[in-house]
Design an enzyme around this catalytic site. Structure first.
Site, PDB file in Angstrom:
ATOM      1  N   ASN A 194      51.373  25.094 -26.629  1.00 50.90           N
ATOM      2  CA  ASN A 194      50.928  26.454 -26.281  1.00 50.90           C
ATOM      3  C   ASN A 194      50.945  26.590 -24.757  1.00 50.90           C
ATOM      4  O   ASN A 194      50.128  25.982 -24.071  1.00 50.90           O
ATOM      5  CB  ASN A 194      49.525  26.665 -26.848  1.00 50.90           C
TER       6      ASN A 194
ATOM      7  N   CYS B  10      46.684  34.436 -23.188  1.00 54.44           N
ATOM      8  CA  CYS B  10      47.902  34.182 -23.982  1.00 54.44           C
ATOM      9  C   CYS B  10      48.658  35.462 -24.322  1.00 54.44           C
ATOM     10  O   CYS B  10      49.843  35.414 -24.653  1.00 54.44           O
ATOM     11  CB  CYS B  10      47.555  33.431 -25.260  1.00 54.44           C
TER      12      CYS B  10
ATOM     13  N   HIS C  43      53.998  34.571 -29.827  1.00 56.94           N
ATOM     14  CA  HIS C  43      53.275  33.616 -28.992  1.00 56.94           C
ATOM     15  C   HIS C  43      53.247  32.290 -29.747  1.00 56.94           C
ATOM     16  O   HIS C  43      52.977  32.257 -30.946  1.00 56.94           O
ATOM     17  CB  HIS C  43      51.861  34.131 -28.736  1.00 56.94           C
TER      18      HIS C  43
HETATM   19  O1  UT7 Z   1      46.796  30.732 -27.610  1.00 51.96           O
HETATM   20  C1  UT7 Z   1      45.524  31.278 -27.751  1.00 51.96           C
HETATM   21  C2  UT7 Z   1      45.155  31.364 -29.144  1.00 51.96           C
HETATM   22  N1  UT7 Z   1      44.799  30.065 -29.665  1.00 51.96           N
HETATM   23  C3  UT7 Z   1      45.117  29.790 -30.895  1.00 51.96           C
HETATM   24  O2  UT7 Z   1      45.780  30.561 -31.544  1.00 51.96           O
HETATM   25  C4  UT7 Z   1      44.570  28.529 -31.503  1.00 51.96           C
HETATM   26  C5  UT7 Z   1      44.015  28.870 -32.851  1.00 51.96           C
HETATM   27  N2  UT7 Z   1      43.483  27.736 -33.558  1.00 51.96           N
HETATM   28  C6  UT7 Z   1      44.235  26.708 -34.022  1.00 51.96           C
HETATM   29  O3  UT7 Z   1      45.414  26.632 -33.736  1.00 51.96           O
HETATM   30  C7  UT7 Z   1      43.594  25.718 -34.926  1.00 51.96           C
HETATM   31  O4  UT7 Z   1      42.312  26.177 -35.267  1.00 51.96           O
HETATM   32  C8  UT7 Z   1      43.472  24.299 -34.314  1.00 51.96           C
HETATM   33  C9  UT7 Z   1      44.856  23.656 -34.240  1.00 51.96           C
HETATM   34  C10 UT7 Z   1      42.857  24.392 -32.942  1.00 51.96           C
HETATM   35  C11 UT7 Z   1      42.602  23.413 -35.198  1.00 51.96           C
HETATM   36  O5  UT7 Z   1      43.085  23.380 -36.522  1.00 51.96           O
HETATM   37  P1  UT7 Z   1      42.093  23.634 -37.751  1.00 51.96           P
HETATM   38  O6  UT7 Z   1      42.853  23.405 -38.970  1.00 51.96           O
HETATM   39  O7  UT7 Z   1      41.479  24.999 -37.542  1.00 51.96           O
HETATM   40  O8  UT7 Z   1      41.056  22.479 -37.572  1.00 51.96           O
HETATM   41  P2  UT7 Z   1      39.488  22.581 -37.358  1.00 51.96           P
HETATM   42  O9  UT7 Z   1      39.167  23.059 -35.991  1.00 51.96           O
HETATM   43  O10 UT7 Z   1      38.899  23.304 -38.516  1.00 51.96           O
HETATM   44  O11 UT7 Z   1      39.108  21.066 -37.466  1.00 51.96           O
HETATM   45  C12 UT7 Z   1      39.306  20.307 -38.666  1.00 51.96           C
HETATM   46  C13 UT7 Z   1      38.899  18.878 -38.402  1.00 51.96           C
HETATM   47  C14 UT7 Z   1      37.555  18.771 -37.721  1.00 51.96           C
HETATM   48  O12 UT7 Z   1      36.899  17.641 -38.251  1.00 51.96           O
HETATM   49  P3  UT7 Z   1      35.733  17.826 -39.355  1.00 51.96           P
HETATM   50  O13 UT7 Z   1      34.700  18.689 -38.692  1.00 51.96           O
HETATM   51  O14 UT7 Z   1      36.420  18.514 -40.508  1.00 51.96           O
HETATM   52  O15 UT7 Z   1      35.331  16.423 -39.615  1.00 51.96           O
HETATM   53  C15 UT7 Z   1      37.897  18.494 -36.282  1.00 51.96           C
HETATM   54  O16 UT7 Z   1      36.894  17.772 -35.612  1.00 51.96           O
HETATM   55  O17 UT7 Z   1      39.833  18.263 -37.512  1.00 51.96           O
HETATM   56  C16 UT7 Z   1      39.138  17.667 -36.418  1.00 51.96           C
HETATM   57  N3  UT7 Z   1      39.999  17.702 -35.241  1.00 51.96           N
HETATM   58  C17 UT7 Z   1      40.908  16.756 -34.966  1.00 51.96           C
HETATM   59  N4  UT7 Z   1      41.234  15.627 -35.611  1.00 51.96           N
HETATM   60  C18 UT7 Z   1      42.204  14.870 -35.078  1.00 51.96           C
HETATM   61  C19 UT7 Z   1      40.068  18.651 -34.271  1.00 51.96           C
HETATM   62  N5  UT7 Z   1      40.991  18.319 -33.362  1.00 51.96           N
HETATM   63  C20 UT7 Z   1      41.523  17.143 -33.776  1.00 51.96           C
HETATM   64  C21 UT7 Z   1      42.523  16.314 -33.252  1.00 51.96           C
HETATM   65  N6  UT7 Z   1      42.832  15.196 -33.932  1.00 51.96           N
HETATM   66  N7  UT7 Z   1      43.209  16.590 -32.111  1.00 51.96           N
END
Ligand code: UT7
Length: 323
Positions: free
Chosen positions: A280, A113, A250
């Site tokens: 992304n 990225c 980005h």
């Molecule tokens: O381009 C390269 C660099 N990449 C990035 O910059 C990405 C960086 N990360 C992010 O953008 C975020 O971490 C995400 C968008 C990927 C995730 O957001 P988050 O607020 O960090 O969520 P999380 O991973 O902490 O997950 C929170 C909850 C989890 O459930 P539990 O464990 O709290 O029950 C996940 O299983 O959300 C759940 N979850 C979803 N729920 C509905 C994860 N993906 C989804 C989904 N729909 N698509």
């Protein structure tokens, strides 16, 4: 002093637009969750058989058109991609052939990225060292080809597309009022390999593999590292965050974009945001945002821009450009 000055910008997005709601049919997810956690509303996916090099060629043609130049007027092509058509030859040489360019040289850069930032730094070095006068810098990706469609934590986030920026050697004074690339700051730390990677490859599995990400951890590093690299690049350019007309970040996550701008003390009215429409697109996201920002009338000649990105590696960096 020679400066690498932008003289053309263009982009290409595949026709197929996929709204968040489409994922509700196959995954335990919702439009609300995706919008709320990432800011993404829709993304474009390449058609069957549509490749990274084809999208890159379309974006490069648009940049050449804006500059009023032909392919043989450029000396080099640098393509940032992690999703090339083939293992080799490079995507860049395919773009060279596709544009009908019969001279110069072309090569790929792979910094995921952060790829476009790394490619810009390479192009800048080629220009200021006198090895090339005009360089086409392209970010192009088909991340839809490396998704695990059962992993809701990743497959809803990425999209396909390409953006191209044409740089030309022009005389500058060496001061921060010059047009062109004013500074670059590149970083990587391979100890973070497991936070964001593709679980296949030529020498390990002879498969393409799919993307794996520890989203929360990558988020934490992004928030910590992006404002730092942007500040270093601004210091090096001899300008302050207050002088910045546009952050062109980005486009991974609106919350990362917002927090980085906050840390830099720059209001969101001075940030180009396209993540809602593109998702992304990895190395393509910054040149896509530059092209859309110019098209919207946000970015104008003379504006001071800072581009920043982080991704797999981890690799991250920033570039300060006066448009
Ligand atoms: O381009 C390269 C660099 N990449 C990035 O910059 C990405 C960086 N990360 C992010 O953008 C975020 O971490 C995400 C968008 C990927 C995730 O957001 P988050 O607020 O960090 O969520 P999380 O991973 O902490 O997950 C929170 C909850 C989890 O459930 P539990 O464990 O709290 O029950 C996940 O299983 O959300 C759940 N979850 C979803 N729920 C509905 C994860 N993906 C989804 C989904 N729909 N698509």
């Amino acid at each position: 002093m020679i400066r690498a000055v932008p003289i053309g910008i263009g982009h290409y997005l595949p026709d197929r637009v996929v709204e968040n709601a489409e994922f509700e049919k196959t995954l335990d997810t919702s439009d609300d969750w995706i919008r709320d956690r990432s800011g993404i509303e829709r993304r474009h996916f390449a058609a069957d058989g549509e490749t990274t090099s084809q999208m890159a060629i379309a974006a490069a043609r648009a940049a050449l058109d804006m500059a009023g130049l032909a392919a043989n007027d450029i000396d080099a092509i640098v393509v940032a991609t992690s999703t090339p058509d083939l293992t080799f030859p490079s995507c860049a040489t395919m773009v060279q052939a596709g544009l009908g360019m019969e001279r110069g040289f072309a090569f790929d850069v792979q910094a995921v990225c952060a790829g476009f930032v790394f490619a810009l730094a390479n192009a800048n070095a080629l220009i200021i060292s006198g090895q090339a006068r005009r360089v086409m810098v392209i970010g192009a990706e088909t991340f839809s080809r490396i998704m695990d469609w059962t992993d809701r934590g990743t497959c809803v986030l990425f999209g396909d597309g390409a953006g191209a920026l044409l740089l030309e050697a022009q005389d500058g004074t060496g001061q921060s009022g010059d047009r062109g690339i004013l500074s670059t700051d590149l970083n990587s730390d391979g100890r973070y390999r497991d936070l964001l990677y593709v679980d296949g490859g030529v020498s390990s599995s002879q498969t393409t593999g799919v993307l794996r990400m520890e989203g929360r951890e990558v988020f934490r590093h992004a928030v910590e590292k992006l404002a730092e690299t942007a500040h270093r690049a601004l210091d090096q350019a001899g300008v302050a965050a207050d002088d910045v007309d546009w952050i062109v970040p980005h486009q991974a996550n609106l919350r990362i974009i917002t927090r980085t701008a906050q840390k830099m003390g720059v209001g969101m009215d001075r940030v180009v945001v396209t993540v809602q429409d593109h998702g992304n697109t990895s190395a393509a996201s910054i040149p896509l945002a530059l092209s859309v920002g110019v098209g919207r009338g946000q970015i104008k000649p003379g504006d001071l821009l800072v581009c920043e990105a982080i991704g797999g590696g981890l690799a991250w960096g920033a570039v300060v450009i006066r448009w």
